[in-house]
Design a protein around this motif. Structure first.
Motif, PDB file in Angstrom:
ATOM      1  N   MET A 180     -14.453 -13.959   3.504  1.00  0.00           N
ATOM      2  CA  MET A 180     -13.301 -13.137   3.247  1.00  0.00           C
ATOM      3  C   MET A 180     -12.043 -13.866   3.700  1.00  0.00           C
ATOM      4  O   MET A 180     -12.050 -14.607   4.672  1.00  0.00           O
ATOM      5  N   SER A 181     -10.980 -13.605   2.987  1.00  0.00           N
ATOM      6  CA  SER A 181      -9.718 -14.265   3.306  1.00  0.00           C
ATOM      7  C   SER A 181      -9.046 -13.575   4.487  1.00  0.00           C
ATOM      8  O   SER A 181      -9.439 -12.498   4.926  1.00  0.00           O
ATOM      9  N   GLU A 182      -7.997 -14.218   4.957  1.00  0.00           N
ATOM     10  CA  GLU A 182      -7.261 -13.675   6.094  1.00  0.00           C
ATOM     11  C   GLU A 182      -6.587 -12.350   5.743  1.00  0.00           C
ATOM     12  O   GLU A 182      -6.521 -11.441   6.567  1.00  0.00           O
ATOM     13  N   ILE A 183      -6.124 -12.220   4.513  1.00  0.00           N
ATOM     14  CA  ILE A 183      -5.480 -10.976   4.081  1.00  0.00           C
ATOM     15  C   ILE A 183      -6.495  -9.833   4.078  1.00  0.00           C
ATOM     16  O   ILE A 183      -6.188  -8.715   4.483  1.00  0.00           O
ATOM     17  N   ALA A 184      -7.707 -10.110   3.624  1.00  0.00           N
ATOM     18  CA  ALA A 184      -8.746  -9.083   3.603  1.00  0.00           C
ATOM     19  C   ALA A 184      -9.107  -8.653   5.023  1.00  0.00           C
ATOM     20  O   ALA A 184      -9.307  -7.463   5.288  1.00  0.00           O
ATOM     21  N   TRP A 185      -9.194  -9.608   5.940  1.00  0.00           N
ATOM     22  CA  TRP A 185      -9.493  -9.267   7.327  1.00  0.00           C
ATOM     23  C   TRP A 185      -8.371  -8.440   7.942  1.00  0.00           C
ATOM     24  O   TRP A 185      -8.619  -7.505   8.691  1.00  0.00           O
ATOM     25  N   ARG A 186      -7.131  -8.785   7.632  1.00  0.00           N
ATOM     26  CA  ARG A 186      -5.986  -8.027   8.158  1.00  0.00           C
ATOM     27  C   ARG A 186      -6.000  -6.603   7.611  1.00  0.00           C
ATOM     28  O   ARG A 186      -5.747  -5.651   8.339  1.00  0.00           O
ATOM     29  N   PHE A 223      -8.654  -4.941   6.585  1.00  0.00           N
ATOM     30  CA  PHE A 223      -9.771  -4.254   7.243  1.00  0.00           C
ATOM     31  C   PHE A 223      -9.400  -3.831   8.655  1.00  0.00           C
ATOM     32  O   PHE A 223      -9.691  -2.702   9.079  1.00  0.00           O
ATOM     33  N   ALA A 224      -8.751  -4.712   9.394  1.00  0.00           N
ATOM     34  CA  ALA A 224      -8.349  -4.391  10.767  1.00  0.00           C
ATOM     35  C   ALA A 224      -7.335  -3.247  10.788  1.00  0.00           C
ATOM     36  O   ALA A 224      -7.434  -2.342  11.632  1.00  0.00           O
ATOM     37  N   ASN A 225      -6.369  -3.276   9.879  1.00  0.00           N
ATOM     38  CA  ASN A 225      -5.385  -2.191   9.803  1.00  0.00           C
ATOM     39  C   ASN A 225      -6.061  -0.857   9.500  1.00  0.00           C
ATOM     40  O   ASN A 225      -5.743   0.167  10.112  1.00  0.00           O
ATOM     41  N   SER A 226      -6.988  -0.864   8.562  1.00  0.00           N
ATOM     42  CA  SER A 226      -7.705   0.369   8.215  1.00  0.00           C
ATOM     43  C   SER A 226      -8.543   0.868   9.381  1.00  0.00           C
ATOM     44  O   SER A 226      -8.568   2.068   9.668  1.00  0.00           O
ATOM     45  N   ALA A 227      -9.216  -0.030  10.048  1.00  0.00           N
ATOM     46  CA  ALA A 227     -10.053   0.369  11.186  1.00  0.00           C
ATOM     47  C   ALA A 227      -9.209   0.932  12.321  1.00  0.00           C
ATOM     48  O   ALA A 227      -9.569   1.955  12.925  1.00  0.00           O
ATOM     49  N   ILE A 228      -8.084   0.312  12.595  1.00  0.00           N
ATOM     50  CA  ILE A 228      -7.225   0.770  13.689  1.00  0.00           C
ATOM     51  C   ILE A 228      -6.619   2.128  13.367  1.00  0.00           C
ATOM     52  O   ILE A 228      -6.653   3.048  14.194  1.00  0.00           O
ATOM     53  N   THR A 229      -6.053   2.278  12.163  1.00  0.00           N
ATOM     54  CA  THR A 229      -5.428   3.557  11.823  1.00  0.00           C
ATOM     55  C   THR A 229      -6.455   4.685  11.750  1.00  0.00           C
ATOM     56  O   THR A 229      -6.190   5.793  12.219  1.00  0.00           O
ATOM     57  N   SER A 230      -7.624   4.412  11.207  1.00  0.00           N
ATOM     58  CA  SER A 230      -8.657   5.445  11.126  1.00  0.00           C
ATOM     59  C   SER A 230      -9.164   5.842  12.509  1.00  0.00           C
ATOM     60  O   SER A 230      -9.395   7.026  12.779  1.00  0.00           O
ATOM     61  N   HIS A 268       2.334   2.218  10.117  1.00  0.00           N
ATOM     62  CA  HIS A 268       1.029   2.633  10.630  1.00  0.00           C
ATOM     63  C   HIS A 268       1.105   4.036  11.215  1.00  0.00           C
ATOM     64  O   HIS A 268       0.189   4.840  11.031  1.00  0.00           O
ATOM     65  N   LEU A 269       2.192   4.328  11.921  1.00  0.00           N
ATOM     66  CA  LEU A 269       2.341   5.643  12.542  1.00  0.00           C
ATOM     67  C   LEU A 269       2.355   6.752  11.489  1.00  0.00           C
ATOM     68  O   LEU A 269       1.735   7.801  11.674  1.00  0.00           O
ATOM     69  N   GLY A 270       3.039   6.532  10.399  1.00  0.00           N
ATOM     70  CA  GLY A 270       3.057   7.524   9.321  1.00  0.00           C
ATOM     71  C   GLY A 270       1.673   7.763   8.755  1.00  0.00           C
ATOM     72  O   GLY A 270       1.281   8.909   8.493  1.00  0.00           O
ATOM     73  N   LEU A 271       0.925   6.698   8.543  1.00  0.00           N
ATOM     74  CA  LEU A 271      -0.435   6.824   8.016  1.00  0.00           C
ATOM     75  C   LEU A 271      -1.340   7.540   9.017  1.00  0.00           C
ATOM     76  O   LEU A 271      -2.139   8.401   8.640  1.00  0.00           O
ATOM     77  N   ILE A 272      -1.202   7.207  10.288  1.00  0.00           N
ATOM     78  CA  ILE A 272      -2.006   7.861  11.325  1.00  0.00           C
ATOM     79  C   ILE A 272      -1.703   9.353  11.373  1.00  0.00           C
ATOM     80  O   ILE A 272      -2.609  10.186  11.448  1.00  0.00           O
ATOM     81  N   LEU A 273      -0.419   9.711  11.328  1.00  0.00           N
ATOM     82  CA  LEU A 273      -0.048  11.126  11.364  1.00  0.00           C
ATOM     83  C   LEU A 273      -0.556  11.869  10.127  1.00  0.00           C
ATOM     84  O   LEU A 273      -1.010  13.019  10.230  1.00  0.00           O
ATOM     85  N   ALA A 274      -0.485  11.241   8.981  1.00  0.00           N
ATOM     86  CA  ALA A 274      -0.987  11.876   7.758  1.00  0.00           C
ATOM     87  C   ALA A 274      -2.500  12.070   7.827  1.00  0.00           C
ATOM     88  O   ALA A 274      -3.009  13.158   7.493  1.00  0.00           O
ATOM     89  N   THR A 325     -11.279   9.968   6.702  1.00  0.00           N
ATOM     90  CA  THR A 325      -9.938   9.389   6.691  1.00  0.00           C
ATOM     91  C   THR A 325      -9.801   8.327   5.613  1.00  0.00           C
ATOM     92  O   THR A 325      -8.710   8.134   5.077  1.00  0.00           O
ATOM     93  N   GLY A 326     -10.866   7.692   5.256  1.00  0.00           N
ATOM     94  CA  GLY A 326     -10.804   6.687   4.203  1.00  0.00           C
ATOM     95  C   GLY A 326     -10.705   7.277   2.814  1.00  0.00           C
ATOM     96  O   GLY A 326     -10.292   6.615   1.880  1.00  0.00           O
ATOM     97  N   ARG A 327     -11.050   8.570   2.678  1.00  0.00           N
ATOM     98  CA  ARG A 327     -11.017   9.179   1.356  1.00  0.00           C
ATOM     99  C   ARG A 327      -9.821  10.063   1.111  1.00  0.00           C
ATOM    100  O   ARG A 327      -9.601  10.454  -0.011  1.00  0.00           O
ATOM    101  N   ASN A 328      -9.054  10.382   2.119  1.00  0.00           N
ATOM    102  CA  ASN A 328      -7.964  11.338   1.935  1.00  0.00           C
ATOM    103  C   ASN A 328      -6.908  10.876   0.953  1.00  0.00           C
ATOM    104  O   ASN A 328      -6.423  11.650   0.161  1.00  0.00           O
ATOM    105  N   PHE A 329      -6.534   9.635   1.012  1.00  0.00           N
ATOM    106  CA  PHE A 329      -5.453   9.161   0.184  1.00  0.00           C
ATOM    107  C   PHE A 329      -5.921   8.105  -0.815  1.00  0.00           C
ATOM    108  O   PHE A 329      -5.160   7.228  -1.189  1.00  0.00           O
TER     109      PHE A 329
END
Length: 151
Positions: A1-7, A9-16, A76-82, A144-148
């Motif tokens: 996986m590329s660096e963008i894909a890892w980033r 994934f990390a963003n999704s994991a952290i926000t979720s 990220h904060l907006g996504l977390i709150l949503a 959380t992965g399916r809401n939006f």
């Protein structure tokens, strides 16, 4: 996986993960309050259930307008709150069923030993519903992965 894909994934994991923690923590306190102090929150349970009936896509436009005004759009904060806002009714109702199974007499005994209401909640109720909290957190994390996904 590329660096963008890892980033991504990390963003999704952290926000979720953060949204799940907020949803379960607030949902636990709300469920406990609804069950142990019913006179003060008579209409709250019905309002919470009615919020669950709205599909997430129905509130996207007002949410975008609100987040744009608060400068939370594309953050990220907006996504977390949503995520937390959309999963809070589910987590509250699920945790409510686990707290209902805890006898109030156990909390009464804790009060006899001069424990506060919050102390009884932390030291008596939370350990007894630990498995339910974990199950709720797992369901909330998955949802959380399916809401939006429509966005």
């Amino acid at each position: 996986m590329s660096e963008i894909a890892w980033r991504a994934f990390a963003n999704s994991a952290i926000t979720s993960t953060i949204a799940t923690a907020i949803s379960v923590a607030v949902g636990t306190l709300a469920a406990y309050g609804m069950l142990r102090f019913p006179k003060k929150h008579d209409g709250f349970a019905l309002q919470l259930l009615s919020v669950r009936m709205f599909p997430p896509i129905a509130v996207v436009v007002p949410l975008v307008i609100l987040f744009s005004a608060l400068k939370l759009a594309d953050t990220h904060l907006g996504l977390i709150l949503a995520y937390a806002a959309f999963t809070l009714p589910f987590s509250t109702w699920m945790i409510r069923s686990f707290i209902e199974e805890v006898p109030t007499e156990l909390e009464g005994v804790a009060r006899i030993y001069r424990m506060s209401q919050f102390g009884a909640f932390v030291h008596i109720v939370l350990p007894l519903i630990r498995g339910g909290l974990l199950a709720t957190a797992l369901f909330v994390f998955i949802s959380t992965g399916r809401n939006f996904s429509a966005l």
